[in-house]
Design an enzyme around this catalytic site. Sequence first.
Site, PDB file in Angstrom:
ATOM      1  N   HIS A 188       0.856  -1.181   0.000  1.00 11.33           N
ATOM      2  CA  HIS A 188       0.000   0.000   0.000  1.00 11.33           C
ATOM      3  C   HIS A 188       0.896   1.236   0.000  1.00 11.33           C
ATOM      4  O   HIS A 188       2.041   1.205   0.485  1.00 11.33           O
ATOM      5  CB  HIS A 188      -0.894   0.021   1.236  1.00 11.33           C
ATOM      6  CG  HIS A 188      -1.978  -1.003   1.199  1.00 11.33           C
ATOM      7  ND1 HIS A 188      -3.076  -0.945   2.020  1.00 11.33           N
ATOM      8  CD2 HIS A 188      -2.137  -2.127   0.451  1.00 11.33           C
ATOM      9  CE1 HIS A 188      -3.871  -1.972   1.775  1.00 11.33           C
ATOM     10  NE2 HIS A 188      -3.317  -2.702   0.822  1.00 11.33           N
ATOM     11  N   GLU A 194       0.920   3.874   1.816  1.00  8.32           N
ATOM     12  CA  GLU A 194       1.389   4.269   3.148  1.00  8.32           C
ATOM     13  C   GLU A 194       2.561   3.410   3.598  1.00  8.32           C
ATOM     14  O   GLU A 194       3.544   3.912   4.149  1.00  8.32           O
ATOM     15  CB  GLU A 194       0.268   4.135   4.189  1.00  8.32           C
ATOM     16  CG  GLU A 194      -0.950   4.970   3.907  1.00  8.32           C
ATOM     17  CD  GLU A 194      -2.049   4.188   3.197  1.00  8.32           C
ATOM     18  OE1 GLU A 194      -1.764   3.530   2.174  1.00  8.32           O
ATOM     19  OE2 GLU A 194      -3.201   4.244   3.660  1.00  8.32           O
TER      20      GLU A 194
END
Length: 161
Positions: free
Chosen positions: A62, A64
């Site tokens: 992801h 993040e």
Amino acid sequence: MSADNELLQAASHEKYMRTALRWAARAAEEGEVPVGAVMVHQHRIVGQAYNQVELLKDPTAHAEMIAITQAASALGDWRLTDTILYVTKEPCPMCAGAIVLARIPLVVWGLTDPLRGGAISQFGIFQSRTLNHRPSYVAGVLEQPCKEIVQAFFKERRSET
């Protein structure tokens, strides 16, 4: 905080969110769910990424997670206590957990995710009293463009089937 400081902070949040949105657009171009993330330390970008789950064949890739890893490497510490994470969509439970573990003090996102949001919406990880760190957050920064990129992506996906 003075009104001038608040305006300066809001402008800073928008600046970095625009960078995250550029990464989200790249994700969409590559067929990834359009989420972009930017890690900032002392007004300097130390990590930036977009979702790469399909590209890397990695469920943890992801935006993040990649940006956090880059920031930890750039700063030489897994404790990211003087950073701000900007992300176009509320973090999922995995990412919210990584944010807590990395001790990131502030997360700024555009689009809140009431169905899958791990930070405050569905799972409330940022507010858990049982965890050792509770990040502050600012939601809704450039919410409309963050919403539009996600909606356009999934609309196109549905039209392909």
